[in-house]
Design a protein around this motif. Structure first.
Motif, PDB file in Angstrom:
ATOM      1  N   LEU A  92      20.599  41.162   5.780  1.00 20.55           N
ATOM      2  CA  LEU A  92      20.462  40.482   7.597  1.00 20.55           C
ATOM      3  C   LEU A  92      19.359  39.395   8.013  1.00 20.55           C
ATOM      4  CD1 LEU A  92      22.200  40.646  10.425  1.00 20.55           C
ATOM      5  CD2 LEU A  92      21.250  42.980  10.913  1.00 20.55           C
ATOM      6  N   ILE A  93      19.758  38.717   8.774  1.00 26.84           N
ATOM      7  CA  ILE A  93      18.642  37.475   9.312  1.00 26.84           C
ATOM      8  C   ILE A  93      19.352  38.203  10.822  1.00 26.84           C
ATOM      9  CG2 ILE A  93      17.656  35.517   9.211  1.00 26.84           C
ATOM     10  CD1 ILE A  93      18.655  35.574   6.285  1.00 26.84           C
ATOM     11  N   LEU A  94      17.820  38.075  11.802  1.00 27.52           N
ATOM     12  CA  LEU A  94      18.291  38.079  13.406  1.00 27.52           C
ATOM     13  C   LEU A  94      18.104  35.894  13.603  1.00 27.52           C
ATOM     14  CD1 LEU A  94      16.605  41.645  14.074  1.00 27.52           C
ATOM     15  CD2 LEU A  94      19.394  41.202  13.287  1.00 27.52           C
ATOM     16  N   GLY A  95      18.190  35.375  14.031  1.00 20.02           N
ATOM     17  CA  GLY A  95      18.132  34.352  14.199  1.00 20.02           C
ATOM     18  C   GLY A  95      18.327  33.644  12.675  1.00 20.02           C
ATOM     19  N   PHE A  96      18.976  32.200  14.021  1.00 22.15           N
ATOM     20  CA  PHE A  96      19.356  31.144  13.311  1.00 22.15           C
ATOM     21  C   PHE A  96      18.812  29.789  13.344  1.00 22.15           C
ATOM     22  CE2 PHE A  96      23.008  28.260  10.762  1.00 22.15           C
ATOM     23  CZ  PHE A  96      23.032  28.616  10.053  1.00 22.15           C
ATOM     24  N   GLY A  97      17.487  29.944  13.433  1.00 25.22           N
ATOM     25  CA  GLY A  97      16.365  28.906  14.041  1.00 25.22           C
ATOM     26  C   GLY A  97      15.797  27.696  12.426  1.00 25.22           C
ATOM     27  N   ARG A  98      15.098  27.882  12.471  1.00 21.11           N
ATOM     28  CA  ARG A  98      13.807  26.742  11.707  1.00 21.11           C
ATOM     29  C   ARG A  98      14.023  28.124  10.922  1.00 21.11           C
ATOM     30  NH1 ARG A  98      10.041  25.532  15.167  1.00 21.11           N
ATOM     31  NH2 ARG A  98      10.976  23.696  16.131  1.00 21.11           N
ATOM     32  N   ILE A  99      13.586  29.082  10.429  1.00 24.41           N
ATOM     33  CA  ILE A  99      13.236  29.886   8.783  1.00 24.41           C
ATOM     34  C   ILE A  99      14.796  30.543   9.043  1.00 24.41           C
ATOM     35  CG2 ILE A  99      11.715  32.411   9.187  1.00 24.41           C
ATOM     36  CD1 ILE A  99       9.840  31.430  10.826  1.00 24.41           C
ATOM     37  N   GLY A 100      15.250  31.020   9.712  1.00 24.16           N
ATOM     38  CA  GLY A 100      16.851  31.295   9.798  1.00 24.16           C
ATOM     39  C   GLY A 100      17.891  30.927   8.794  1.00 24.16           C
ATOM     40  N   LYS A 101      17.485  29.241   9.201  1.00 21.51           N
ATOM     41  CA  LYS A 101      18.387  28.978   7.784  1.00 21.51           C
ATOM     42  C   LYS A 101      17.845  28.383   6.576  1.00 21.51           C
ATOM     43  CE  LYS A 101      20.521  25.809  11.587  1.00 21.51           C
ATOM     44  NZ  LYS A 101      19.645  25.379  12.936  1.00 21.51           N
ATOM     45  N   ILE A 102      16.673  28.684   6.612  1.00 20.69           N
ATOM     46  CA  ILE A 102      16.073  27.917   5.220  1.00 20.69           C
ATOM     47  C   ILE A 102      15.919  29.290   4.882  1.00 20.69           C
ATOM     48  CG2 ILE A 102      14.206  27.454   4.533  1.00 20.69           C
ATOM     49  CD1 ILE A 102      13.644  24.685   6.274  1.00 20.69           C
ATOM     50  N   LEU A 103      16.048  30.617   5.333  1.00 20.05           N
ATOM     51  CA  LEU A 103      16.140  31.997   4.529  1.00 20.05           C
ATOM     52  C   LEU A 103      17.134  32.166   3.906  1.00 20.05           C
ATOM     53  CD1 LEU A 103      13.931  34.298   3.116  1.00 20.05           C
ATOM     54  CD2 LEU A 103      14.367  35.286   6.097  1.00 20.05           C
ATOM     55  N   ALA A 104      18.150  32.365   4.699  1.00 20.39           N
ATOM     56  CA  ALA A 104      19.720  32.116   4.720  1.00 20.39           C
ATOM     57  C   ALA A 104      19.724  31.009   3.288  1.00 20.39           C
ATOM     58  CB  ALA A 104      20.889  32.042   5.890  1.00 20.39           C
ATOM     59  N   ASP A 140      20.512  46.425   3.024  1.00 19.67           N
ATOM     60  CA  ASP A 140      19.645  46.628   2.480  1.00 19.67           C
ATOM     61  C   ASP A 140      18.228  46.096   2.980  1.00 19.67           C
ATOM     62  OD1 ASP A 140      21.557  48.529   0.689  1.00 19.67           O
ATOM     63  OD2 ASP A 140      21.821  46.357   0.680  1.00 19.67           O
ATOM     64  N   PHE A 141      18.370  45.308   3.785  1.00 13.70           N
ATOM     65  CA  PHE A 141      16.982  44.152   4.509  1.00 13.70           C
ATOM     66  C   PHE A 141      17.438  43.905   5.197  1.00 13.70           C
ATOM     67  CE2 PHE A 141      17.340  43.804  -0.452  1.00 13.70           C
ATOM     68  CZ  PHE A 141      15.778  44.112  -0.752  1.00 13.70           C
ATOM     69  N   VAL A 142      16.803  43.931   6.053  1.00 12.71           N
ATOM     70  CA  VAL A 142      16.472  43.405   7.666  1.00 12.71           C
ATOM     71  C   VAL A 142      15.345  41.719   8.228  1.00 12.71           C
ATOM     72  CG1 VAL A 142      16.978  43.066  10.423  1.00 12.71           C
ATOM     73  CG2 VAL A 142      18.381  44.685   8.828  1.00 12.71           C
ATOM     74  N   PHE A 143      16.227  40.333   8.292  1.00  7.68           N
ATOM     75  CA  PHE A 143      14.592  39.588   8.007  1.00  7.68           C
ATOM     76  C   PHE A 143      15.150  39.609   9.636  1.00  7.68           C
ATOM     77  CE2 PHE A 143      15.207  39.098   3.992  1.00  7.68           C
ATOM     78  CZ  PHE A 143      14.485  39.293   2.838  1.00  7.68           C
ATOM     79  N   ASN A 144      13.629  39.695  10.551  1.00  2.00           N
ATOM     80  CA  ASN A 144      13.481  39.016  12.248  1.00  2.00           C
ATOM     81  C   ASN A 144      12.798  38.342  12.004  1.00  2.00           C
ATOM     82  OD1 ASN A 144      13.570  39.230  14.801  1.00  2.00           O
ATOM     83  ND2 ASN A 144      12.037  40.061  14.878  1.00  2.00           N
ATOM     84  N   THR A 145      13.082  36.895  13.236  1.00  2.00           N
ATOM     85  CA  THR A 145      13.211  35.209  13.432  1.00  2.00           C
ATOM     86  C   THR A 145      12.945  35.374  14.549  1.00  2.00           C
ATOM     87  OG1 THR A 145      14.982  34.166  13.118  1.00  2.00           O
ATOM     88  CG2 THR A 145      14.175  34.667  10.756  1.00  2.00           C
ATOM     89  N   ILE A 146      13.312  35.954  15.592  1.00  6.92           N
ATOM     90  CA  ILE A 146      13.055  36.069  16.693  1.00  6.92           C
ATOM     91  C   ILE A 146      11.941  36.720  17.245  1.00  6.92           C
ATOM     92  CG2 ILE A 146      14.116  36.216  18.600  1.00  6.92           C
ATOM     93  CD1 ILE A 146      16.866  37.132  17.519  1.00  6.92           C
ATOM     94  N   ILE A 192      11.333  43.235   7.718  1.00 10.04           N
ATOM     95  CA  ILE A 192      10.186  42.347   7.149  1.00 10.04           C
ATOM     96  C   ILE A 192      10.542  41.467   8.560  1.00 10.04           C
ATOM     97  CG2 ILE A 192       9.463  40.543   5.972  1.00 10.04           C
ATOM     98  CD1 ILE A 192      10.443  41.618   3.609  1.00 10.04           C
ATOM     99  N   ASP A 193       9.027  41.737   9.445  1.00 10.26           N
ATOM    100  CA  ASP A 193       8.826  41.465  10.981  1.00 10.26           C
ATOM    101  C   ASP A 193       8.166  39.559  10.874  1.00 10.26           C
ATOM    102  OD1 ASP A 193       9.205  40.236  13.105  1.00 10.26           O
ATOM    103  OD2 ASP A 193       7.997  42.072  14.305  1.00 10.26           O
ATOM    104  N   LEU A 194       9.179  38.346  10.738  1.00 11.62           N
ATOM    105  CA  LEU A 194       8.727  37.228  10.802  1.00 11.62           C
ATOM    106  C   LEU A 194       8.535  36.720  11.925  1.00 11.62           C
ATOM    107  CD1 LEU A 194      11.068  36.011   7.830  1.00 11.62           C
ATOM    108  CD2 LEU A 194       8.610  37.159   7.283  1.00 11.62           C
ATOM    109  N   ALA A 195       8.131  36.893  13.054  1.00 12.80           N
ATOM    110  CA  ALA A 195       8.656  37.153  14.459  1.00 12.80           C
ATOM    111  C   ALA A 195       7.027  37.118  14.487  1.00 12.80           C
ATOM    112  CB  ALA A 195       8.717  37.378  15.299  1.00 12.80           C
ATOM    113  N   SER A 196       6.156  36.175  15.020  1.00 12.36           N
ATOM    114  CA  SER A 196       4.814  35.705  15.942  1.00 12.36           C
ATOM    115  C   SER A 196       4.184  37.351  16.726  1.00 12.36           C
ATOM    116  CB  SER A 196       4.530  34.815  16.211  1.00 12.36           C
ATOM    117  OG  SER A 196       5.112  34.820  17.363  1.00 12.36           O
ATOM    118  N   LYS A 197       3.375  37.719  16.945  1.00  8.84           N
ATOM    119  CA  LYS A 197       2.585  38.510  17.715  1.00  8.84           C
ATOM    120  C   LYS A 197       3.284  38.414  18.723  1.00  8.84           C
ATOM    121  CE  LYS A 197      -1.410  40.215  15.483  1.00  8.84           C
ATOM    122  NZ  LYS A 197      -2.710  40.017  15.128  1.00  8.84           N
TER     123      LYS A 197
END
Lengths: 276, 276, 276, 276
Positions: free
Chosen positions: A141-153, A197-203, A223-228
């Motif tokens: 599951l990817i949270l958010g469909f911005g730049r990282i969301g699109k390319i990671l997907a 199984d995996f959740v990637f957050n980009t928001i 895996i949280d990819l959102a900035s601090k």
């Protein structure tokens, strides 16, 4: 492009890589921590990413002495441009007072898009590393469909994961479907996260709250990819025994040469657009 | 969603398909050319796509008599909503005068995105049909990286074509690279078109001018997906012996049921957003 | 499948994972290092992968005392089957003497195919970890187009690498083309390796000889996936400053749960085929 | 390859395309229906695909007079090779009697693999053409996982279909999973076919029997790619109102130039292997 004279000011290994790449393209390069702060003759001064870490001095770990930002602004001559990454408003205003042309290359959309590539690869590496299953055939599951969301997907789909994406806008839901992923509305998150199984957050806001985390399976890797400060209630996740990795600054860590190349291309675009 | 009462007003086969889909979802359906123009009781009136072809009467090929737009506007009651596709400003203004709630479903971004799917498949079918080579391993150039460009690129890449995309914005070039296609700037078009087996145009302005066409190879097949008048100098192409197909209205032709489904989903989104 | 009684004999964490998976499917499980070497009542004995490391005793790191292979063979009763992985001819012959039904699940083609998935993911993780560039848009050469070659190519293509594959057979070259990769004959290797960023070897013989390595660029990362002794002249590579990673046993390391699941599915296939 | 002298004997448009391609590569070409049956001087005689349609004369639609096979065999000299496609055993034996070197290029595996590409594209074109829905997001079942099954699956997945594949061998099931498709055993066919929008058959035996067809939904489109007599009970399908398209000889119809190119490459492989 005609050869130009660059001063590479401060920075870490990525600045060295960037200096090499510019040199290979035929430009004239001066590196500040080797050849000194020589502002004369250069057309463009390339500052580090981030520009400063203490709001007072240039981020320049290889320099023995601190370089106050003011010194740089004072040393610059008419016609010179300073490009750096992640510049705070405060510095921007100060530059204006000095009449300095200061450009933030990290602000540019093409850099943000291209940086999403090493970010996605870094996230994939972490996912493979920190789980006991394969990404292939797993529910992701990817949270958010911005730049990282699109390319990671795109990459996760290419590896063979079952890609779910949570998005809010009706328009994004349409995009998600059209690109062969499964769309999940935010109001359906709680019913669906338990199967992931995996959740990637980009928001970059608190999206995985205490309440939402309770619907997670303990085996899920977040895996949280959102900035601090990130998008996860880390304390609650730990309490529930859910593993969370807050991964920051992946491009520089995972692929410093690619990251330097992206900065170089962005600098070229700025040069072309401004007719420098 | 709670069952609603729909009047299907005018339209061609796609409207019939849409009526069936709404019926299967449990709604109450009246079809105008079968059951008459009964405006009573219905919540929502679904007009055709396009709404009118003569700017005076509803596009209603299955009706024996013409239905003037004014008659519809006059017959509508408070609280009723009319949704149709491709409504001109003139009609929108008229509706406002009558105090009618008129919504253009064709204007919605999610519909435009999802419609790009049957458009892309239709374009692929035409390309296979009208050439002596396979798309697989051929050089394919897409002009424009909007909705159709993105989805067509994804499918052609999936079939195994070498996908080139011509775009203007630095940001789009970054997206094109990040999704594994080859980016071509418009200033590099002339040097590159000669190597292309297929060119798909999605830009609604004269992009393939007389001058540009002269750099084409005669074997290249051009498929123009831009709405009238298209983006190709058709006369010049014919003179040069280059085959051009101007393909319009592909969703309704290639996949009428999918197209009806997309309209249905869009109508549902409108209903939800407006709290109808 | 009807519930069966399994004895899990020896093995490491993967055997424990496998025991859990079988238990979750409703089978009756005895684990040797917890409940003792109880051969009575069980239908099937699941030995470890590899079966033995010293050719004398079962590979059983969690057992305090060594378990001689002979003891196992002697303890087994008529109708019982022993399934283990990576069994040498010597043990097979011994089993025949004892009249024991011994099956090597590691020998099964479906296991080898499915194991290529975690192997490929592990290789991708190593490639991301040990290089300064992204896999995306890099030149990647795979030596060999067997199970690992095919699945690795599919994933790398999905991430956005430019995938080249070296193969010998005309038939394989045709497959490589048909799946959108670039084929390189072995006689063209020397001219092409210099452009590669990553080379993955899957061929279990000395393929990257002293002579071939001399055509490599120093920045190239070699990941050797071939079982011992591998396919690279490691000494020569080191001398030339080329980084080589010899990655072995990736499924168990990278995705032990997936690996256990693959063994389980293979065991089920054996049971069904043999009507156990 | 050194330039050779080819006689193009009989054949349809594909033979003309092939003649052009060989000519473009620098070879010396004689075309029989233009320049006569001149067997002198040529190294290689390229016969048509199929070699003969009546078992007596060469398949040569552009010739005014029939060319008996015997005449060709008698005219050939020592050292000349005749390559044609789809040669029956009878002709092969006859050739041996005459001491003629006769090679069937249609028999070659690389040709069969590469021919699966235009076959798959042709099948995709037919599917788009003869249905009211898009392939994207539809449920697609492929019967058989040989050459055509593999390549068609890859393309349909690339377009965004949900790809199911029916296969028998445990090994094929593993491959299907590893490439991200859904595997269906033949014993599970009846429970699953009802959900399919498209069924592509590649198996050359009666696989869609009367009994199996009864589990189909009437809206399903069947495209039978198996050579005559195909794999579908066509009468029963018609009775049940299920649309079936028996698509044969797609490469020559859909992409004659690509098909000619594939023959050319195969001929080159034969030349190289035989040292002609």
């Amino acid at each position: 492009m005609e050869p130009k004279k660059f001063l590479i000011l401060g920075g870490d290994n990525r600045s060295i890589e960037l200096a090499n790449l510019l040199y290979e393209d035929g430009h004239n390069i001066t590196i500040s921590h080797i050849e000194g702060l020589n502002f004369r003759d250069c057309h463009i001064i390339i500052g580090p990413l981030p520009f400063t870490k203490d709001n007072k001095t240039i981020n320049a770990p290889f320099h023995i002495e601190k370089i106050p930002i003011e010194i740089v602004f004072e040393s610059m001559k008419k016609g010179q441009v300073l490009m750096a990454g992640g510049i705070a408003d405060e510095q921007m205003k100060k530059a204006m007072k000095y009449g300095i042309e200061l450009v933030d290359y990290f602000d540019r959309e093409e850099l943000q898009i291209l940086n999403a590539i090493p970010t996605a690869e870094g996230a994939i590496k972490l996912a493979i590393e920190h789980s006991v299953i394969t990404l292939h055939n797993s529910n992701v599951l990817i949270l958010g469909f911005g730049r990282i969301g699109k390319i990671l997907a795109n990459m996760l789909h290419g590896i063979g994961a079952n890609v779910y994406i949570a998005a809010r806008k009706v328009k994004d839901i349409a995009w998600i479907k059209s690109l062969n992923y499964k769309a999940i509305g935010f109001n359906q998150l709680n019913e669906n996260v338990g199967d992931m199984d995996f959740v990637f957050n980009t928001i970059p806001s608190l999206i995985l709250t205490k309440e939402r985390l309770e619907h997670f399976h303990r085996k899920t890797l977040i895996i949280d990819l959102a900035s601090k400060p990130g998008g996860v209630d880390f304390m609650q996740a730990e309490e529930l025994g859910i593993k969370v990795i807050h991964a920051l600054g992946l491009p520089g860590k995972v692929a410093p040469l690619t990251a330097a190349n992206i900065i170089k291309e962005t600098i070229y675009n700025i040069i072309e657009e401004r007719g420098i």
